[in-house]
Design a protein around this motif. Sequence first.
Motif, PDB file in Angstrom:
ATOM      1  N   ILE A   1      39.277 -20.466  37.677  1.00  0.00           N
ATOM      2  CA  ILE A   1      38.675 -20.793  37.903  1.00  0.00           C
ATOM      3  C   ILE A   1      37.512 -21.798  37.839  1.00  0.00           C
ATOM      4  CG2 ILE A   1      37.766 -20.962  41.275  1.00  0.00           C
ATOM      5  CD1 ILE A   1      39.031 -18.455  42.009  1.00  0.00           C
TER       6      ILE A   1
ATOM      7  N   GLU B   1      39.528 -26.012  41.140  1.00  0.00           N
ATOM      8  CA  GLU B   1      38.541 -25.248  42.180  1.00  0.00           C
ATOM      9  C   GLU B   1      37.169 -25.177  42.251  1.00  0.00           C
ATOM     10  OE1 GLU B   1      39.833 -27.039  45.059  1.00  0.00           O
ATOM     11  OE2 GLU B   1      41.300 -26.426  44.780  1.00  0.00           O
TER      12      GLU B   1
ATOM     13  N   VAL C   1      39.267 -20.817  48.799  1.00  0.00           N
ATOM     14  CA  VAL C   1      39.707 -20.687  47.998  1.00  0.00           C
ATOM     15  C   VAL C   1      39.432 -19.112  47.325  1.00  0.00           C
ATOM     16  CG1 VAL C   1      38.879 -20.983  45.318  1.00  0.00           C
ATOM     17  CG2 VAL C   1      39.172 -22.760  47.013  1.00  0.00           C
TER      18      VAL C   1
END
Length: 405
Positions: free
Chosen positions: A126, A146, A152
Amino acid sequence: MTICRLCGSANLTGVVDLGATPPCERFLTADQLDEPEPTYPLHLRVCTVCRLAQLPPLITPEDTFTEYAYFSSYSTSWVEHARRFVADRFAGPGSLGPDSFVVEVASNDGYLLRHVVERGVRCLGIEPSANVGQAARDRGVPTLTEFLTPEVGAAVRAEHGPADLVVANNVYAHIPDVVGFTEGLRALVADDGLVSIEVQHLLSLMELNQYDTIYHEHFQYYTVASAQRALASGGLTLVDVEPLPTHGGSIRLWARPGGEPGERVLEVLAREKSAGLHELSGYADFAARVARVRRDLLRFLIEAADEGRTIAGYGAPGKGNTLLNHCGIRPDLLPYTVDRNPYKHGRFTPGTRIPILPPERLAADRPDYVLVLPWNLRQELTEQLSYVRDWGGRLVFPIPHLEVV
């Protein structure tokens, strides 16, 4: 008014004020040299209630990390550090196996997860920076572009399942919403999984005058005591801590959804208390020691210039830009620096506007002194720069105190 981002207290006291500097990773192109350059106060404070050392969030993570100039794989020693970490996680009782799932937050260019991919184990990075995340995907490392939030984290868990191991290296200091980020880590990790966080230890920063690691993208600076409180805010318990030599003195924090602090946690807490960092007294003389580093480096550079000695820099790290701006070092004292990262070639350091050139320039110019800005890679760079001795050149390390070798 500055409010503590961990406990909400308004009672913060100054530790060291480094003036106003531009963001340390905003390297300038030649076309930008005639444009205004924004600067922001760089004043480290500590909360008198929870003892979290912090900077006010004057810039956002989006300002810094949407496109990022730092690629982890350009540090040979850091890639090896990551390789050993992964190897250790797949060895011994209770280790990861072929059916495990590993997530790294702020996975950069895949410097760590590439070693997981090589083992055929499922993983996901990520990474908020689109350019370095693409470099990871080009290496075959699955990467989601992200910023980690609780939402998330929950979405990744829903799609991929809970992670047996969540890694967060050199990112826990980079997020202003420390509680939300920690909740995101908790959302990612399995109930019986582990979270591994590496972050610079405030104890080392204070003891070794490492003030150049204070810059705007580092929003907070952790002792084990303040890290313990931060992890608890998101539902994680600090169960172990490992001292590390990386970045001049770091800690690896092991956390999980349940459990109790282990013996090493208690040992490091005792060291911090002995150093005064659990009270305000331990921060009292840091500003004076920072001023001494500045005076010594400036005196050396001015005297070298007066004697007709030639000087070049090595590296263009974020920490180097704190040092250069605080000391007021510009091209009259440091005509250029070199860096292995091609992204920085032809650009200029923020604020001080020192040209950044390819490393081959050193051998061509044969300077008398090479000022090493990423001093935390001292062993690696001493070996890489051994050829400087061929013409009688010497390396200069400014931190923790001026040293010419």
